[in-house]
Design a protein around this motif. Structure first.
Motif, PDB file in Angstrom:
ATOM      1  N   VAL A  22       0.675  -1.018   0.310  1.00 30.62           N
ATOM      2  CA  VAL A  22      -0.078  -0.367   0.147  1.00 30.62           C
ATOM      3  C   VAL A  22       0.618   1.116   0.230  1.00 30.62           C
ATOM      4  O   VAL A  22       2.003   1.227   0.961  1.00 30.62           O
ATOM      5  CB  VAL A  22      -1.225   0.377   1.496  1.00 30.62           C
ATOM      6  CG1 VAL A  22      -1.882   1.416   1.530  1.00 30.62           C
ATOM      7  CG2 VAL A  22      -1.540  -0.923   1.293  1.00 30.62           C
ATOM      8  N   TRP A  23       0.515   2.681  -0.483  1.00 26.54           N
ATOM      9  CA  TRP A  23       1.757   3.079  -1.168  1.00 26.54           C
ATOM     10  C   TRP A  23       0.798   4.529  -0.904  1.00 26.54           C
ATOM     11  O   TRP A  23      -0.207   4.918  -1.825  1.00 26.54           O
ATOM     12  CB  TRP A  23       2.235   2.788  -2.480  1.00 26.54           C
ATOM     13  CG  TRP A  23       3.674   4.603  -2.857  1.00 26.54           C
ATOM     14  CD1 TRP A  23       4.054   5.320  -1.845  1.00 26.54           C
ATOM     15  CD2 TRP A  23       4.137   5.123  -4.040  1.00 26.54           C
ATOM     16  NE1 TRP A  23       4.495   6.241  -1.959  1.00 26.54           N
ATOM     17  CE2 TRP A  23       4.518   5.817  -3.605  1.00 26.54           C
ATOM     18  CE3 TRP A  23       3.911   4.397  -5.506  1.00 26.54           C
ATOM     19  CZ2 TRP A  23       6.137   6.687  -4.547  1.00 26.54           C
ATOM     20  CZ3 TRP A  23       4.312   4.970  -6.199  1.00 26.54           C
ATOM     21  CH2 TRP A  23       5.177   5.899  -6.226  1.00 26.54           C
ATOM     22  N   ALA A  61      -2.065   2.735  13.526  1.00 25.03           N
ATOM     23  CA  ALA A  61      -3.265   1.357  12.545  1.00 25.03           C
ATOM     24  C   ALA A  61      -2.812   0.803  12.285  1.00 25.03           C
ATOM     25  O   ALA A  61      -2.780  -0.681  11.613  1.00 25.03           O
ATOM     26  CB  ALA A  61      -4.723   2.004  12.688  1.00 25.03           C
ATOM     27  N   VAL A  62      -2.899   1.271  10.542  1.00 28.33           N
ATOM     28  CA  VAL A  62      -2.231   0.194   9.559  1.00 28.33           C
ATOM     29  C   VAL A  62      -1.073  -0.327  10.048  1.00 28.33           C
ATOM     30  O   VAL A  62      -1.183  -1.648   9.437  1.00 28.33           O
ATOM     31  CB  VAL A  62      -1.885   1.369   8.603  1.00 28.33           C
ATOM     32  CG1 VAL A  62      -1.070   0.703   7.346  1.00 28.33           C
ATOM     33  CG2 VAL A  62      -3.273   2.558   7.739  1.00 28.33           C
ATOM     34  N   ALA A  69       4.826  -5.747   6.710  1.00 29.74           N
ATOM     35  CA  ALA A  69       5.326  -6.385   6.835  1.00 29.74           C
ATOM     36  C   ALA A  69       6.439  -5.236   7.206  1.00 29.74           C
ATOM     37  O   ALA A  69       7.560  -5.589   8.333  1.00 29.74           O
ATOM     38  CB  ALA A  69       6.192  -7.025   6.377  1.00 29.74           C
ATOM     39  N   GLY A  70       6.464  -3.861   6.966  1.00 25.03           N
ATOM     40  CA  GLY A  70       6.981  -2.841   6.893  1.00 25.03           C
ATOM     41  C   GLY A  70       6.834  -1.471   6.510  1.00 25.03           C
ATOM     42  O   GLY A  70       6.040  -2.078   5.691  1.00 25.03           O
ATOM     43  N   PHE A  71       7.283  -0.651   7.108  1.00 25.82           N
ATOM     44  CA  PHE A  71       7.164   0.481   5.646  1.00 25.82           C
ATOM     45  C   PHE A  71       8.276   1.358   5.500  1.00 25.82           C
ATOM     46  O   PHE A  71       9.709   1.127   6.097  1.00 25.82           O
ATOM     47  CB  PHE A  71       5.956   0.995   6.281  1.00 25.82           C
ATOM     48  CG  PHE A  71       6.512   1.873   7.785  1.00 25.82           C
ATOM     49  CD1 PHE A  71       6.487   3.201   7.740  1.00 25.82           C
ATOM     50  CD2 PHE A  71       7.344   1.168   9.070  1.00 25.82           C
ATOM     51  CE1 PHE A  71       7.272   3.710   8.851  1.00 25.82           C
ATOM     52  CE2 PHE A  71       6.870   2.616  10.109  1.00 25.82           C
ATOM     53  CZ  PHE A  71       7.438   3.079  10.071  1.00 25.82           C
ATOM     54  N   LEU A  72       8.409   2.506   4.540  1.00 24.19           N
ATOM     55  CA  LEU A  72       9.389   3.152   4.321  1.00 24.19           C
ATOM     56  C   LEU A  72       8.954   4.212   4.835  1.00 24.19           C
ATOM     57  O   LEU A  72       8.145   5.144   5.625  1.00 24.19           O
ATOM     58  CB  LEU A  72       9.535   3.739   2.794  1.00 24.19           C
ATOM     59  CG  LEU A  72      10.027   4.563   2.036  1.00 24.19           C
ATOM     60  CD1 LEU A  72      11.364   4.109   1.938  1.00 24.19           C
ATOM     61  CD2 LEU A  72       9.647   5.503   0.515  1.00 24.19           C
ATOM     62  N   THR A  73       9.570   4.660   5.627  1.00 24.18           N
ATOM     63  CA  THR A  73      10.086   6.329   6.141  1.00 24.18           C
ATOM     64  C   THR A  73      11.052   7.431   6.211  1.00 24.18           C
ATOM     65  O   THR A  73      12.274   6.676   6.487  1.00 24.18           O
ATOM     66  CB  THR A  73      10.027   5.731   7.560  1.00 24.18           C
ATOM     67  OG1 THR A  73      10.044   6.772   8.564  1.00 24.18           O
ATOM     68  CG2 THR A  73      10.661   4.561   8.397  1.00 24.18           C
ATOM     69  N   HIS A  74      10.942   8.689   6.535  1.00 27.96           N
ATOM     70  CA  HIS A  74      12.296   9.141   6.764  1.00 27.96           C
ATOM     71  C   HIS A  74      12.960   9.366   7.972  1.00 27.96           C
ATOM     72  O   HIS A  74      13.563  10.111   7.948  1.00 27.96           O
ATOM     73  CB  HIS A  74      11.316  10.561   6.234  1.00 27.96           C
ATOM     74  CG  HIS A  74      10.616  11.426   7.280  1.00 27.96           C
ATOM     75  ND1 HIS A  74       9.649  10.298   7.912  1.00 27.96           N
ATOM     76  CD2 HIS A  74       9.871  12.269   8.155  1.00 27.96           C
ATOM     77  CE1 HIS A  74       8.988  11.239   8.714  1.00 27.96           C
ATOM     78  NE2 HIS A  74       9.204  12.246   9.161  1.00 27.96           N
ATOM     79  N   CYS A  75      12.796   8.464   9.338  1.00 24.33           N
ATOM     80  CA  CYS A  75      13.327   8.348  10.168  1.00 24.33           C
ATOM     81  C   CYS A  75      12.479   9.890  11.395  1.00 24.33           C
ATOM     82  O   CYS A  75      14.099   9.703  11.874  1.00 24.33           O
ATOM     83  CB  CYS A  75      14.374   8.635   9.781  1.00 24.33           C
ATOM     84  SG  CYS A  75      14.993   6.973   8.938  1.00 24.33           S
ATOM     85  N   GLY A  76      11.973  10.562  11.022  1.00 23.36           N
ATOM     86  CA  GLY A  76      11.367  10.973  11.665  1.00 23.36           C
ATOM     87  C   GLY A  76      11.192  10.160  13.573  1.00 23.36           C
ATOM     88  O   GLY A  76      10.604   8.907  13.750  1.00 23.36           O
ATOM     89  N   GLY A  83       6.893   2.629  14.656  1.00 24.65           N
ATOM     90  CA  GLY A  83       7.392   1.193  13.478  1.00 24.65           C
ATOM     91  C   GLY A  83       7.396   0.223  14.609  1.00 24.65           C
ATOM     92  O   GLY A  83       7.199  -1.242  14.787  1.00 24.65           O
ATOM     93  N   MET A  84       7.942   0.646  15.651  1.00 26.27           N
ATOM     94  CA  MET A  84       8.589  -0.170  16.674  1.00 26.27           C
ATOM     95  C   MET A  84       7.732  -0.622  17.390  1.00 26.27           C
ATOM     96  O   MET A  84       7.607  -1.931  18.080  1.00 26.27           O
ATOM     97  CB  MET A  84       9.628   0.524  17.798  1.00 26.27           C
ATOM     98  CG  MET A  84      10.632   1.338  16.948  1.00 26.27           C
ATOM     99  SD  MET A  84      12.267  -0.358  16.623  1.00 26.27           S
ATOM    100  CE  MET A  84      13.590   0.192  16.825  1.00 26.27           C
ATOM    101  N   ALA A  85       6.981   0.783  17.442  1.00 26.17           N
ATOM    102  CA  ALA A  85       5.659  -0.487  19.086  1.00 26.17           C
ATOM    103  C   ALA A  85       5.192  -1.027  18.205  1.00 26.17           C
ATOM    104  O   ALA A  85       4.036  -2.534  18.646  1.00 26.17           O
ATOM    105  CB  ALA A  85       4.210   0.591  18.951  1.00 26.17           C
ATOM    106  N   ALA A  86       4.724  -1.025  16.283  1.00 22.95           N
ATOM    107  CA  ALA A  86       4.125  -2.413  15.708  1.00 22.95           C
ATOM    108  C   ALA A  86       4.699  -3.121  15.552  1.00 22.95           C
ATOM    109  O   ALA A  86       4.796  -4.578  15.158  1.00 22.95           O
ATOM    110  CB  ALA A  86       3.378  -1.687  14.688  1.00 22.95           C
ATOM    111  N   GLY A  87       6.075  -3.351  15.929  1.00 21.58           N
ATOM    112  CA  GLY A  87       7.276  -4.339  15.235  1.00 21.58           C
ATOM    113  C   GLY A  87       7.575  -4.779  13.793  1.00 21.58           C
ATOM    114  O   GLY A  87       7.502  -5.978  13.604  1.00 21.58           O
ATOM    115  N   VAL A  88       7.328  -3.761  13.080  1.00 26.24           N
ATOM    116  CA  VAL A  88       7.515  -4.038  11.343  1.00 26.24           C
ATOM    117  C   VAL A  88       8.827  -3.147  11.351  1.00 26.24           C
ATOM    118  O   VAL A  88       9.652  -2.127  12.199  1.00 26.24           O
ATOM    119  CB  VAL A  88       6.357  -3.112  10.887  1.00 26.24           C
ATOM    120  CG1 VAL A  88       5.390  -4.217  10.917  1.00 26.24           C
ATOM    121  CG2 VAL A  88       6.439  -1.674  10.917  1.00 26.24           C
ATOM    122  N   LYS A  89       9.877  -3.516  10.588  1.00 24.87           N
ATOM    123  CA  LYS A  89      10.875  -3.334   9.791  1.00 24.87           C
ATOM    124  C   LYS A  89      10.996  -2.094   8.859  1.00 24.87           C
ATOM    125  O   LYS A  89       9.148  -1.709   8.247  1.00 24.87           O
ATOM    126  CB  LYS A  89      11.099  -4.789   9.033  1.00 24.87           C
ATOM    127  CG  LYS A  89      11.581  -5.794   9.625  1.00 24.87           C
ATOM    128  CD  LYS A  89      12.403  -5.821  10.795  1.00 24.87           C
ATOM    129  CE  LYS A  89      12.537  -7.905  10.658  1.00 24.87           C
ATOM    130  NZ  LYS A  89      13.642  -7.553  11.621  1.00 24.87           N
TER     131      LYS A  89
END
Length: 179
Positions: A22-23, A61-62, A69-76, A83-89
């Motif tokens: 999903v983008w 929520a997503v 499995a994970g998501f692309l992030t700007h690392c804010g 991401g950590m709380a959801a446990g996704v890469k």
């Protein structure tokens, strides 16, 4: 907002990876005229395994959905914590300020890999597609462990909760002392 060459590289990497996705593409802020546009024909080529959503999604929520499995992030910081709380890469693309430090922390705990750096950077399509595939394959126990640790830290009596309480008390004491 990503520039056209960046959008094209992300689209090409998603297409090349063969993975489901999903983008979420957001348009520019208020008062800006240009809109983020995916490459011509992209949505048709990935139909059945990829969805492009314009606007905003409830990211927290997503990310908690079992299929993610994970998501692309700007690392804010907020994105990293979600991401950590959801446990996704995370596929990390720090663009400025503290985001580079956050990206290093995510790598150190084994929850992400870098795909690009800088707000003007353009990811290598083949490398990004490869890392996306690897991220999907490595979904599992490490994420569950991080998710448990993050939840425990945020609960009353957890390390984050206790640290916040100590900081508030310290600030109150400083205010009373006039410092």
């Amino acid at each position: 907002m990503l520039a056209p060459p960046q959008v094209e590289a992300v689209a090409a990497a998603l297409e090349l990876s063969g993975e489901r996705f999903v983008w979420c593409v957001r348009g520019p802020g208020v008062g800006e005229e240009k809109k983020v546009a995916v490459p011509e024909g992209f949505e048709e080529r990935v139909k059945g395994r990829g969805v492009v959503v314009e606007g905003r999604l409830g990211k927290a929520a997503v990310l908690k959905h079992r299929a993610v499995a994970g998501f692309l992030t700007h690392c804010g910081w907020r994105s990293v914590m979600e991401g950590m709380a959801a446990g996704v890469k995370m596929l990390m693309w720090p663009m400025g300020a503290e985001q580079y430090v956050n990206a290093r922390l995510v790598v150190e705990v084994g929850m992400g890999v870098g795909v690009c750096e800088g707000e003007d950077g353009v990811p290598n399509v083949e490398e990004m597609a490869k890392k996306l595939k690897e991220m999907v394959e490595m979904k599992g126990e490490k994420g569950k462990e991080i998710r448990r640790m993050a939840a425990a830290a945020a609960e009353e009596g957890g390390s984050s909760s206790d640290d916040l309480e100590r900081m508030v008390k310290e600030l109150c004491m400083m205010g009373r002392r006039g410092t």
